[in-house]
Every structure is written in C-alpha cells, then in structure tokens.
Design an enzyme around this catalytic site. Structure first.
Site, mmCIF file in Angstrom:
data_model
loop_
_atom_site.group_PDB
_atom_site.id
_atom_site.type_symbol
_atom_site.label_atom_id
_atom_site.label_comp_id
_atom_site.label_asym_id
_atom_site.label_seq_id
_atom_site.Cartn_x
_atom_site.Cartn_y
_atom_site.Cartn_z
ATOM 1 C CB SER A 565 -0.956 -0.042 1.191
ATOM 2 O OG SER A 565 -1.940 0.957 1.090
ATOM 3 C CG HIS A 680 -5.759 -2.032 -0.097
ATOM 4 N ND1 HIS A 680 -4.901 -1.749 -1.131
ATOM 5 C CD2 HIS A 680 -5.201 -1.476 1.008
ATOM 6 C CE1 HIS A 680 -3.875 -1.044 -0.686
ATOM 7 N NE2 HIS A 680 -4.026 -0.867 0.612
#
Length: 705
Positions: A565, A680
C-alpha cells in the site's frame, strides 16, 4: 531526487495551468501516457493483459524447485486448527471469525467466556460463510458484524464481493442463526451504517447516482426506520462532494445504556467536524478538527488529539487523550471543557483506547515497545493511572473489551514470541495469561535487537533486527527489510510462523524499519514526512539499508525490501532512487503513479497525506518522486515482484499494472501478479493467502539466497 522548491511568478502560473489541463484531459504530464488504458478496471483488453502477465510470472515462480514446499508450508499454517482464536465480546458471549482447512472462507462462531478460556472450547457456528457463498453463488468475504446496542441479538453483517471495500449489509438474528426476512438490507456500496435502536439506523451511502466524494465515499447521512423503503429515509446530515472522506454517524456507548450519537464530516483525511444527533436534528460540537473520538466510559467521552489544542487557558499536546462529560457536552456543545487522561512523554506514542464499563485501558509505545495503563475516573473529574505489568520489548495490543463488565483481553507478542492472550481485570488489576499460540519454529536460535540508523538530516531511525545468534558479519546474509512510513501507522513486532520457517530457518535475516511518516513517536513523527516532506521517510529507509551494510549484516546482492500500500509507494521510490542498494523489491498493492493518484480509486482521499497536483509546490514534489515517472532506460534495476488485486477498490490495481508496463517498455525485467479476487487486503481465503505467500518467499529465495 530533489526536494520540492517553491515556484514564483510565471512558473507558478504555468504550473497551475498545467494542473488544470491534466485534470481536464486525463493526462499525467506533458507527454501522452501510453499505458493509461491499463487504468480501465476490468475491460476485455485489460483482462487479456493481466492473464498474460500472470501466466509469465507463475511460469517462473511456480516452476522453481522451492515453490511446492513453500506452498505446502504456507497452506499448513494458514489452515492450522490450533491457531489462537481472537475473541470479540458480543452480549456477554465471545464471538470469533475463524478460517481453517475445513472453513476456507470462514465461520462466525460463539461460546461463553468461561468456555472460550478453556483448553478446548465448544463453539457454536452462527454463520457459515462457505455455505452461504456456495448457496448464493457469490464470492463472499467477511467484513464484520455490528449488533444492536438494545437487544444485541439483531446484528448487521457486512459482506464483500471478492474482498473489495464496498460491502453488502444484511440484518442477521444471532439467536436464530439466520438472516432476518424483510429485515434491513443494503445493496453493494461504500457505506457506513450505525444502529440507533432496534428499529432504526443511521446510514451513509450513495443515495442518488453520483452522490459521493471525488474519492468515492458517501457524504449524506439519513435515518432509516424499519418498514420504510430507502427513499423514505430522512436526511439528517450532508457533507460536500469536495470532502476527502465520508460523512458518517458514530455511536458511543457508555454504562447503564447511556449513549451518545454524533455525525462526523471529514473534509480531509485528518480533519473532522462533529455534530450531536438528536432524532433528525444535529448540533455542531466545538471539538478540535484534528482529533478522533475513542469511546465512552460512563458519562465521559474520550478524544485523542492529532495536534496541539488550546482551550480555556490550557494547551493539550498532540498525541494526548482527553475526556469530556457527556452532559456538559450536550448542554453546551460550543464550549467543551476537557480533562487530561494521558499525555505522551518524549519517546511515547498513544496506540489504542479500550473501554470497559467504568475504566479506560490505553496501550502505548515507549521507544516502539508496548505499554498498557488502566485509567479510572475520579469524582473531581481527574483520572487515576495504574500501569499494567506487560512484558518488555514486545507489542501489546488491546484485542477487545467488555463494555458492560471489567475485562479487557490484551495480546502480547514479538518477532520471536507467539502471541499470548492475557485477561486484564480493570477493577482490581489482576493480569493473567489465558492461552498462547503454538510455536511454529525454534526461536531459541535467534535474537531480536533494536538498533538505530542515522538519516541524512541526523535523525535517529530505529529498527528491529531478528537474526541467528551465531550470525556471521560478512555481508552475505540474505535480508528482508520491511517498511511502511505513512498515515501515522506504527510498524511493530509480531510473530510470523511462515517467516520463521521459510526465511529465518533457511539462513535469512529480517528487519522492521520504524521510519518517519509512521506513528512510532506520535503525531510529530508522522508530520515530519507529510506531503513535500515525504523524502524524509524515503531517506530514513535507505539509511536503515546502509546501516545494515555498514554493520556487515548484508550487502546489496543479498538485501531485499518489502512493503504494501503506502509501503508499496515506498518500495517504488527506493527502486527508482536507489536501484544499486537492493537485489529484490517486493511491491505489494502499491501507489506508483503519484501524478494521477488522485484520479485512481480512492486516491483523492489522501491529499492530506501526499499533497495534490493542484498545488504547484506539491505537484513539483510528486513529480520528483513518482516511481512511474522515474524509471529510466539504461539503469540497472533489480527484478521486482509487483502484485495487486483486481478487486482493490481502495488503491486500485492500475498503479501496479502501469508500472509493470513501463518496465516492459524499457526492457527491464520484472514479475507481475494480479489475482482477480482479494481487495486491498490481498486475499479472500486461506488458499489464496497461501498461494501469494509462497510466491513471495520463492521470489526472495531466488533473488537473495
């Protein structure tokens, strides 16, 4: 790469015009972007490209002689039935979401507190996600459960399709173990829901097409009564389309059924504007913008501060925890009167706040080591403090607290110590171990050290190193260096059996870098890497890498780096700024095109962290560090592993795709992996989790060992 410089005169005018043209035309710079078509989320041509890239990567990594054993080990640990079950208090019971070899998607299950603490709990399955997904033909991923504060039997279950942040919400009856016929149900969307009572909800969602912020979050909150259609819900609060995050309701529950409901509007990632809710009316509350509500104990509302706040002649420092009396806040919302609960010292940082019926438990960091303290409200409005005797050099996490009792479960772990769950009785201070996760490797062969590197500006940057006790300091040790450095999130020690088996036991060294941008030393440590100061985080990470080499622990040939991320952005920058320092770069679900990040997935919500191309100085800095823009022909780069997921609706798979395509354009070798499911978080079930882990360790073994 240089730091941002302030533009003046005609340069400022040109920069502003450029930003406007880029936004309007969808470009990413003066030249057309040949890979922008890969920003199409799931078109046939993108699907073909992803399939071809996946095939090439799997042909390399799965064919490696080490892969099969890596996958076997990863699957064995991911599906192990003797893992430590994480407890969650639900109406006097203990709930737990559980995945193993028989429940690959998972089950929500419950038992009593006494049974949970026994050696062999007898769980009752409440909801079987594998069975539900099979019966409905959906790729359901568990996202959570929230039960009504009134009866605690009616709950809202959030389910995601393939792991994305968007969820479907359904009302579920815990006692009956079934979804409520004709109950509350909200179709897929990025939405937030809060119970008011058993028969009404506060819902933040995209009520009408396009009614969402630029980053895709809702900004309208309505009260929805049981029996009403959605179009009959009554609006109570509205943010603005320009807001960075959602406008949503927050419910605080105190003792004896006391409750406070607020609506928080989020103009930017680090700012909130709070209002009290009374029926369908709202009243603004004069709380500091850079703060977070942390809970409620009795009539005390708890608030943590991201910045210094001066009020009533007193200044409360950033990182402090303060409280307000709920009655006073309700009676005079424009004039809150805070009391200090906890303030950080020079090396301290607030981490978590957990609340029982009449106590507050604060977990904190002292020089990146876990601490815990119990606070009790006093009649004069102050708070007494009692330290909890937690082990040193470990991570201490408040797992869950009984809001109607006096129990908090704390987890204590380190890089070499499996998690132990402790029961803390906040009333009398008893602190007892309940159960521990089993050891997955022989940790007696290793040692954890906390060392410090010196960044270019002189800042001392701590890092944790786990190594063999008989390590040879000859620069040949295969080493993985992990980093994040953003959003005030601290990088902390945790036990990982797969790391032990597939890396440490095979001669590897592992390092956690506590670089600026994180929260290890409070808001100031985070702020030091905000926006145009972000090069500090990148410099800190490189400094740790150099320190490992200076100590003869490793060398560029044997040093690999890893981050996900925001940490994926860090990896991309280190890949382009210091390609000579690493021989493996694992770039996970990353941001990489920092000129267009605001236009991809939820990127616009992070302007408070990264800056915006609409601001000339910030645009110049983003252009100067954007990994996608700084891959160069003729440079010798290490072969990276870049992976993302098609269902990532937060950062988006577009960054990883375009970066891989850019490398291919320049003839730079790389590996790319994009499973179609996962969101994610990266995985939806234990099989996918094991597969991705096996690919990563195989990659590091190939590159560094």
């Amino acid at each position: 790469m240089g730091r941002a410089r302030t533009k003046t005169g005609w340069r400022t005018a040109l920069a502003v015009l450029s930003a406007v043209l880029v936004t309007a035309c969808g470009g990413s710079g003066p030249a057309a972007d040949p890979h922008q078509w890969l920003e199409e989320l799931d078109s046939p041509r993108v699907q073909d490209w992803v399939a071809a890239e996946n095939e090439k990567t799997l042909a390399v990594l799965e064919a490696d002689s080490r892969y099969a054993e890596n996958f076997r080990q990863a699957l064995d640990l991911a599906g192990a039935s003797d893992r430590l079950p994480t407890p969650a208090f639900v109406d006097g019971m203990i709930g737990n979401f559980w995945q193993d070899g028989e429940h690959r998607r998972g089950i929500w299950r419950e038992t009593t507190v006494a049974d949970y603490e026994s050696a062999q709990p007898q769980w009752r399955t409440v909801l079987d996600l594998d069975a539900l997904a099979l019966s409905e033909g959906r790729d359901w991923v568990w996202k959570g459960i929230d039960c009504s504060p009134a009866t605690r039997t009616r709950c809202l279950v959030e389910l995601s399709e393939g792991g994305e942040d968007a969820v479907t919400v359904r009302e579920f009856d815990r006692a009956a173990g079934a979804f409520v016929a004709g109950g509350f149900e909200l179709e897929r969307g990025k939405q937030q829901v809060t119970w008011v009572d058993d028969n009404s909800l506060l819902v933040s969602r995209e009520w009408n097409p396009g009614e969402k912020t630029a980053s895709g979050y809702p900004y309208v909150v309505k009260r929805w009564q049981r029996g009403q259609t959605l179009d009959q819900a009554v609006e109570i609060a509205r943010g603005e389309p320009s807001d960075g995050l959602a406008t949503a309701a927050i419910r605080l529950d105190g003792a004896q059924g006391r409750r406070l409901t607020l609506v928080g509007r989020r103009p930017s990632f680090y700012e909130s504007r709070m209002s009290l809710v009374d029926g369908t009316r709202t009243t603004p509350v004069a709380l500091p913008a850079k703060s977070d509500l942390e809970g409620m104990v009795g009539d005390r509302v708890l608030l943590s501060l991201r910045a210094d706040w001066s009020t009533g002649g007193t200044t409360f420092t950033a990182g402090s925890l303060i409280s307000f009396r709920a009655d006073e806040l309700t009676a005079d919302p424009g004039n809150p009167r805070p009391t200090l609960v906890w303030a950080p010292g020079p090396l301290e940082s607030l981490r978590q706040v957990a609340t029982t019926a009449d106590r507050v438990v604060v977990t904190s960091l002292y020089d990146v080591r876990g601490r815990a303290t119990v606070f009790a409200p006093q009649p004069d409005g102050t708070w007494s403090a009692t330290a909890v005797p937690v082990p040193d050099n470990a991570t201490v996490t408040a797992v869950d607290a009984d809001s109607r009792g006096d129990t908090v479960y704390l987890s204590v772990t380190s890089l070499l110590t499996p998690a132990t769950l402790w029961r803390l009785h906040t009333e009398d201070g008893r602190f007892d171990p309940v159960k521990s996760a089993p050891a997955r490797f022989d940790s007696s062969r290793y040692v954890v050290e906390q060392l410090k590197a010196t960044s270019p500006d002189g800042t001392q940057v701590p890092y944790f190193l786990v190594r063999a006790t008989d390590l040879r300091y000859d620069g040949t040790n295969p080493t993985i260096l992990w980093g994040y450095g953003g959003f005030g999130i601290s990088t902390l020690q945790s036990y990982n059996g797969l790391l032990g088996r597939l890396w440490l036991d095979r001669g590897g060294v592992y390092v956690l870098a506590n670089i600026r941008g994180g929260g290890e030393y409070g808001p100031a440590w985070h702020d030091a890497a905000l926006k145009t100061q972000r090069q500090n985080a990148f410099d800190d990470f490189a400094a740790v890498g150099r320190d490992l080499m200076d100590r003869r622990i490793t060398s560029p040939r044997h040093l690999g780096i890893q981050g996900r991320s925001n940490g994926g952005l860090l990896m991309g920058v280190e890949f382009t700024q210091h390609p000579e320092m690493w021989n493996a770069v694992n770039i996970q679900v990353p941001l990489l095109d920092m000129v267009r990040y605001e236009q991809i997935a939820a990127g616009a919500s992070w302007v408070g962290e990264y800056g915006s191309v609409a601001e000339p100085a910030e645009r110049e800095f983003l252009e100067s560090i954007s990994p996608y823009a700084h891959v160069r022909a003729g440079v010798r780069y290490p072969e990276p592993l870049i992976w993302t997921t098609t269902k990532d609706d937060r950062v988006g798979p577009q960054h990883a795709r375009k970066f891989a395509a850019r490398l291919a354009e320049l003839g730079v070798g790389y590996l790319f992996w994009e499973p179609t499911q996962g969101g994610h978080g990266g995985t939806t079930n234990i099989d996918e989790q094991a597969h991705t882990s096996a690919l990563e360790y195989t990659y590091f073994q190939r590159q560094l060992m």
